[in-house]
Design a protein around this motif. Structure first.
Motif, PDB file in Angstrom:
ATOM      1  N   ARG A  53       0.843  -1.206   0.000  1.00 37.04           N
ATOM      2  CA  ARG A  53       0.000   0.000   0.000  1.00 37.04           C
ATOM      3  C   ARG A  53       0.871   1.246   0.000  1.00 37.04           C
ATOM      4  O   ARG A  53       0.434   2.319  -0.397  1.00 37.04           O
ATOM      5  N   HIS A  54       2.116   1.104   0.478  1.00 41.79           N
ATOM      6  CA  HIS A  54       3.080   2.201   0.408  1.00 41.79           C
ATOM      7  C   HIS A  54       3.859   2.049  -0.897  1.00 41.79           C
ATOM      8  O   HIS A  54       4.444   0.987  -1.142  1.00 41.79           O
ATOM      9  N   ALA A  55       3.861   3.079  -1.711  1.00 44.23           N
ATOM     10  CA  ALA A  55       4.484   3.002  -3.044  1.00 44.23           C
ATOM     11  C   ALA A  55       5.929   2.510  -2.997  1.00 44.23           C
ATOM     12  O   ALA A  55       6.357   1.734  -3.863  1.00 44.23           O
ATOM     13  N   LYS A  95      -0.779  -8.824  -0.020  1.00 44.09           N
ATOM     14  CA  LYS A  95      -0.343  -9.456   1.234  1.00 44.09           C
ATOM     15  C   LYS A  95       1.164  -9.745   1.243  1.00 44.09           C
ATOM     16  O   LYS A  95       1.659 -10.410   2.143  1.00 44.09           O
ATOM     17  N   GLY A  96       1.858  -9.255   0.213  1.00 44.12           N
ATOM     18  CA  GLY A  96       3.308  -9.460   0.164  1.00 44.12           C
ATOM     19  C   GLY A  96       3.727 -10.798  -0.428  1.00 44.12           C
ATOM     20  O   GLY A  96       4.888 -11.197  -0.333  1.00 44.12           O
ATOM     21  N   ASN A  97       2.774 -11.523  -1.048  1.00 43.85           N
ATOM     22  CA  ASN A  97       3.099 -12.811  -1.680  1.00 43.85           C
ATOM     23  C   ASN A  97       3.568 -12.621  -3.115  1.00 43.85           C
ATOM     24  O   ASN A  97       3.111 -11.717  -3.810  1.00 43.85           O
ATOM     25  N   MET A  98       4.446 -13.513  -3.534  1.00 41.10           N
ATOM     26  CA  MET A  98       4.966 -13.451  -4.902  1.00 41.10           C
ATOM     27  C   MET A  98       5.316 -14.866  -5.340  1.00 41.10           C
ATOM     28  O   MET A  98       5.796 -15.670  -4.539  1.00 41.10           O
ATOM     29  N   HIS A  99       5.067 -15.182  -6.603  1.00 36.76           N
ATOM     30  CA  HIS A  99       5.523 -16.485  -7.093  1.00 36.76           C
ATOM     31  C   HIS A  99       5.951 -16.370  -8.548  1.00 36.76           C
ATOM     32  O   HIS A  99       5.502 -15.481  -9.272  1.00 36.76           O
ATOM     33  N   ALA A 100       6.837 -17.256  -8.940  1.00 36.26           N
ATOM     34  CA  ALA A 100       7.359 -17.220 -10.313  1.00 36.26           C
ATOM     35  C   ALA A 100       7.872 -18.592 -10.716  1.00 36.26           C
ATOM     36  O   ALA A 100       8.313 -19.384  -9.879  1.00 36.26           O
ATOM     37  N   GLY A 101       7.809 -18.871 -12.013  1.00 38.74           N
ATOM     38  CA  GLY A 101       8.405 -20.091 -12.561  1.00 38.74           C
ATOM     39  C   GLY A 101       9.872 -19.821 -12.836  1.00 38.74           C
ATOM     40  O   GLY A 101      10.217 -18.803 -13.432  1.00 38.74           O
TER      41      GLY A 101
END
Length: 234
Positions: free
Chosen positions: A54-56, A169-175
């Motif tokens: 939410r904070h840039a 929510k601060g989640n991230m995923h990548a192949g």
């Protein structure tokens, strides 16, 4: 009533110690041993970062070119005009144009995985932002997809560029590759990806930056990663 676990999943779960965090080398080795599908499964990393998007200044977003590619063939569309059209075609773009491509998108035809645009085309692309945005296809300077250097952008896209972005929510995923890759290739790709995430850490993020992380295949359970080791990858 408890959900019955299939024999296949049960056999895979028995190969993992769910109570421990694995070092990156052992995690890659373990994940390769979890192959059970008939197709070449993608190796995926999932992370939860200690940031508040939410904070840039805490919106973690960008791209990284993996040294061994992703193992996936990527179709690239380039929005350009003038001599940039020829440049994009020579670089290997699958689709190049402007208004005619906009019409295709408006009609629902989207047969590409990445969109690159020169800055002067962004106004035109605004007409389909509502279609491309939700699909994660809208070009962005932070991912190197809004640029005058279309040759490099197309080469990056074709050569294994991975775009990443945290959710709210601060989640991230990548192949980060395919299970058919060698252990060394997957390890290189994993370290390159994590290094980029570490470099993107905002100064305002306090406490433990990588809260938790896991490695998995398309059809496998996940292997927890040692976050202390991940944060040391620089």
């Amino acid at each position: 009533m408890s959900k019955k676990i299939s024999k296949r999943k049960q056999a895979l779960l028995e190969k993992i110690d769910k109570d421990r965090e694995y070092g990156v080398e052992e995690a890659v080795k373990t994940v390769k041993d979890l192959k059970s599908a008939k197709f070449d499964e993608t190796v995926e990393i999932a992370m939860n970062l200690n940031v508040d998007p939410r904070h840039a200044d805490q919106m973690i977003r960008g791209s990284v070119v993996l040294p061994h590619g992703t193992g996936k063939s990527v179709r690239v569309a380039v929005f350009a005009k003038g001599n940039k059209v020829d440049e994009a075609k020579e670089a290997g773009a699958d689709l190049v144009g402007s208004d005619e491509l906009i019409e295709q998108i408006q009609s629902g035809k989207i047969d590409f995985d990445i969109v690159i645009a020169t800055p002067d085309m962004m106004g035109t692309l605004g007409r389909v932002a509502r279609i491309l945005g939700p699909k994660g296809l809208m070009p962005n300077p932070k991912t190197g997809t809004v640029t005058m250097d279309v040759t490099q952008a197309v080469k990056n896209a074709k050569g294994g560029q991975v775009n990443f972005r945290v959710d709210k929510k601060g989640n991230m995923h990548a192949g980060i590759g395919k299970v058919s890759f060698s252990q060394e290739q997957l390890l290189d790709n994993l370290k390159t990806f994590v290094e980029k995430i570490n470099r993107a850490k905002p100064a305002s993020s306090k406490g433990r930056y990588i809260k938790n992380a896991a490695l998995s295949l398309t059809m496998s359970p996940s292997v927890k990663l040692d976050t202390t080791e991940l944060m040391d990858i620089k």
